[in-house]
Structures are given as C-alpha cells and as structure tokens.
Write a protein that holds these residues in place. Sequence first.
Motif, mmCIF file in Angstrom:
data_model
loop_
_atom_site.group_PDB
_atom_site.id
_atom_site.type_symbol
_atom_site.label_atom_id
_atom_site.label_comp_id
_atom_site.label_asym_id
_atom_site.label_seq_id
_atom_site.Cartn_x
_atom_site.Cartn_y
_atom_site.Cartn_z
ATOM 1 N N ALA A 47 0.818 -1.218 0.000
ATOM 2 C CA ALA A 47 0.000 0.000 0.000
ATOM 3 C C ALA A 47 0.853 1.271 0.000
ATOM 4 O O ALA A 47 2.019 1.247 0.406
ATOM 5 N N SER A 48 0.250 2.361 -0.441
ATOM 6 C CA SER A 48 0.929 3.656 -0.431
ATOM 7 C C SER A 48 -0.085 4.768 -0.626
ATOM 8 O O SER A 48 -1.048 4.613 -1.371
ATOM 9 N N LEU A 49 0.135 5.886 0.033
ATOM 10 C CA LEU A 49 -0.603 7.117 -0.263
ATOM 11 C C LEU A 49 0.367 8.129 -0.877
ATOM 12 O O LEU A 49 0.290 8.481 -2.041
ATOM 13 N N ARG A 50 1.356 8.552 -0.070
ATOM 14 C CA ARG A 50 2.253 9.624 -0.486
ATOM 15 C C ARG A 50 3.127 9.256 -1.673
ATOM 16 O O ARG A 50 3.264 10.026 -2.629
ATOM 17 N N THR A 51 3.744 8.100 -1.610
ATOM 18 C CA THR A 51 4.695 7.742 -2.669
ATOM 19 C C THR A 51 3.965 7.632 -3.999
ATOM 20 O O THR A 51 4.434 8.121 -5.032
ATOM 21 N N ARG A 52 2.808 7.002 -3.950
ATOM 22 C CA ARG A 52 2.022 6.823 -5.169
ATOM 23 C C ARG A 52 1.581 8.170 -5.758
ATOM 24 O O ARG A 52 1.847 8.485 -6.911
ATOM 25 N N ILE A 110 9.352 0.789 -8.173
ATOM 26 C CA ILE A 110 8.982 -0.464 -7.516
ATOM 27 C C ILE A 110 8.852 -0.248 -6.013
ATOM 28 O O ILE A 110 9.786 0.261 -5.379
ATOM 29 N N ARG A 111 7.715 -0.648 -5.428
ATOM 30 C CA ARG A 111 7.587 -0.697 -3.960
ATOM 31 C C ARG A 111 7.432 -2.149 -3.539
ATOM 32 O O ARG A 111 6.484 -2.826 -3.956
ATOM 33 N N ALA A 112 8.347 -2.619 -2.715
ATOM 34 C CA ALA A 112 8.296 -4.005 -2.231
ATOM 35 C C ALA A 112 8.843 -4.059 -0.815
ATOM 36 O O ALA A 112 10.056 -3.983 -0.592
ATOM 37 N N LEU A 147 15.455 0.181 2.141
ATOM 38 C CA LEU A 147 15.698 1.608 1.914
ATOM 39 C C LEU A 147 14.476 2.327 1.321
ATOM 40 O O LEU A 147 13.658 1.703 0.631
ATOM 41 N N HIS A 148 14.418 3.643 1.557
ATOM 42 C CA HIS A 148 13.336 4.478 1.008
ATOM 43 C C HIS A 148 13.954 5.815 0.561
ATOM 44 O O HIS A 148 13.731 6.856 1.183
ATOM 45 N N PRO A 149 14.713 5.793 -0.524
ATOM 46 C CA PRO A 149 15.502 6.983 -0.880
ATOM 47 C C PRO A 149 14.684 8.208 -1.296
ATOM 48 O O PRO A 149 15.114 9.333 -1.034
ATOM 49 N N LEU A 150 13.521 8.023 -1.923
ATOM 50 C CA LEU A 150 12.721 9.207 -2.289
ATOM 51 C C LEU A 150 12.258 9.948 -1.043
ATOM 52 O O LEU A 150 12.190 11.174 -1.012
ATOM 53 N N GLN A 151 11.932 9.171 0.021
ATOM 54 C CA GLN A 151 11.543 9.785 1.284
ATOM 55 C C GLN A 151 12.719 10.569 1.874
ATOM 56 O O GLN A 151 12.581 11.723 2.274
ATOM 57 N N SER A 152 13.889 9.935 1.886
ATOM 58 C CA SER A 152 15.053 10.572 2.519
ATOM 59 C C SER A 152 15.465 11.837 1.783
ATOM 60 O O SER A 152 15.848 12.835 2.407
ATOM 61 N N HIS A 272 8.081 13.561 10.496
ATOM 62 C CA HIS A 272 7.681 12.143 10.403
ATOM 63 C C HIS A 272 7.314 11.891 8.950
ATOM 64 O O HIS A 272 6.712 12.748 8.288
ATOM 65 N N CYS A 273 7.641 10.711 8.450
ATOM 66 C CA CYS A 273 7.401 10.441 7.026
ATOM 67 C C CYS A 273 5.938 10.186 6.706
ATOM 68 O O CYS A 273 5.537 10.262 5.552
ATOM 69 N N LEU A 274 5.128 9.866 7.735
ATOM 70 C CA LEU A 274 3.719 9.486 7.575
ATOM 71 C C LEU A 274 3.605 8.146 6.829
ATOM 72 O O LEU A 274 4.444 7.866 5.997
ATOM 73 N N PRO A 275 2.582 7.331 7.102
ATOM 74 C CA PRO A 275 1.490 7.593 8.024
ATOM 75 C C PRO A 275 1.936 7.480 9.478
ATOM 76 O O PRO A 275 2.848 6.706 9.779
HETATM 77 N N1 CP Z 1 5.989 8.073 3.562
HETATM 78 C C1 CP Z 1 5.486 7.201 2.659
HETATM 79 O O1 CP Z 1 6.220 6.553 1.892
HETATM 80 O O2 CP Z 1 4.129 7.165 2.610
HETATM 81 P P1 CP Z 1 3.284 6.066 1.837
HETATM 82 O O3 CP Z 1 3.632 4.720 2.446
HETATM 83 O O4 CP Z 1 1.856 6.452 2.029
HETATM 84 O O5 CP Z 1 3.688 6.089 0.381
#
Ligand code: CP
Length: 315
Positions: A47-52, A110-112, A147-152, A272-275
Amino acid sequence: MPNHFCSAEDCSDLTGWIREALILKETPYSDKLLGANKTLGLIFFNASLRTRLSTIKAAQNLGMETITFNVNKEGWQLETAHGVVMDGDPAEHITEAAAVMGGYCDILGIRAFPTLLDRKEDYSEKYLLGFQEYAGVPIINLESAALHPLQSFADLMTIEQHKKKERPKVVMTWAPHVKALPQAVPNSFSQWMQHYDADFYIAHPEGMELDAKFTKNATLSCDQDEAFKEADFIYVKNWSSYHDYGEPLKNQQGWMVTLEKLQRTHQAKLMHCLPVRRNVVIADNAMDSRHSIIQDQAYNRIFAAQLVLKKLLTR
Ligand code: CP
C-alpha cells in the motif's frame, strides 16, 4: 546520473540536487515537455498514499503518462527464485514480468516491503534487483525492504528549507508502535545523513540498533531526553528490531514524542514520514503544534520525485 535511483549512492551531488529540487518546487512546470511520449510505470507490492500520489504528480509536472499496477491485488503472484519448478502459487517469473513491464514503460518505480521474517532474504532486495536485472529500463526505489531513498531525499530538502544554522543538530528517535515496521525509512535517512552537513543523533531503546553500516556517522544514544537537548530537528519513526529480526519492542509508551519533549529542544522542528498513529507514536499536542513541518515534508515528496525523474529522463 546512474541508470537507477535506488539508494543514496545514486545521488551524485546531494547539495546540487537539493538546490535543484527546491527550484523545481518554485517552478514545477518548467520542464513540462521533457516527459512527452514517456511512460512511468508504478509497481506496488504494498500500500501507499504519499509515494504513489506524489510520484504521479511529479510525472505529470514533467508531461509524462503513468501506469499504476498493484501487483498483489491485480497481477499474477511472482516467483523470484531461479531454477525452481513453478508448481506452487506463483504463476509468473520476475524474469518475464519485469521485461514485459519494461517494454511498456520508459521508467519503472517499484515498492516491495520486507516480510520481516528472514533478514537475509529481505535485505537481498530480490524484487528491486530483479527488476533492475530484467526490466531493461531505469528503476526507482519507491521503498524496498531496506531503503526508502525518495523519502530521505525529500526529508533532506525539508531540513535544508527549515534550518536556521549551517550545521543543525538532527535527532532521529525511535517511537512506539502497535505492530512491527520495516527498518527502511530509518536506514535510508541515516544513509543520506552521511552525506549531509549536520550533527546527527539516533535515539532508541536498547536492542533497537540499526545495521551499523547505515549509522556509522551517527551518535547513538539510549537516552531520548539527553539526545533531544539543543536539537534543531526531531525526526520520529518506529522500526522493528534489526538484530532480533522483525521483533517489535512493546510497552515503551515513554518514547512517544509529545509537545512537552519538543519544548525541551532548541525549538526543534518535528518530522515524520507518515502515516503516523497519533497518540501512539506522536501525541496530538505535538502533531498539531507549531513545531511540526510534517505537511511540508510530505509536499516535498513531489519535488524530490520530480528531480529524480528529470535526472533519469536526461541522463
Ligand atoms: N511516507 C510514505 O512513503 O508514505 P506512503 O507509504 O503512504 O507512500
């Protein structure tokens, strides 16, 4: 620019990239023709809100089309091991699936997430590396097992925007949660902080140490109150144990971040990166205080993604 954007190592000039991304924030449509006739595929195993949404918006700002595919809900279950007899649940091998998706798209995200059951397998990044190997197009890490480089990248844009001194004190603190969460966000933030000019502290309860390769430039503390002193930024995040792999740490409500704790910092900005689960991870009185720059952090996800797409389109 390398062929992919999967970790801090794929950012060749952090200072320059932050500057460029902040300019994009002011002029989001300046490259509206760059992505014409190009398609970004967004492949979600989780699942994703922000990244998507932020990555779709970033692609739109560049004139790209997007295809979003929720593999686990809408696609065939993928096999990643080689040489196996595929007589179980997975109906398709990543070798073919990645090549097909790469044929339909010019860039793939890719999100995994990890399973949190087997550290060696999770940290092997079999999905991310499988797509890199077989898709034949640039791959963007939309949050992998480790890792979550777009967030960082968005996090560092946000710190750069809000910092009031050249070398701020940045504290990433563990906080409680009701379930076991991955280490990807704290790993990644720590990795990116190795390239950023700051005094970087990580506060966590005993036993919640991250992989030392990500935290080697950080000052580690098991005393949150001590770490918060003189802090300019407090980045809050839960993670499950790296060493006792995937185990959550329970009954640690004292680590929740509150307004009272923020008032004992150097007027720190709250991140905070959320959620986020309110009143578990961060108290309402901190979330809703003037300390919070969490919405700005989420908004910056658009421009971090937009700069990465721009770099990949022009490499
Ligand atoms: N911070 C972040 O990646 O949010 P999502 O999981 O909603 O994409």
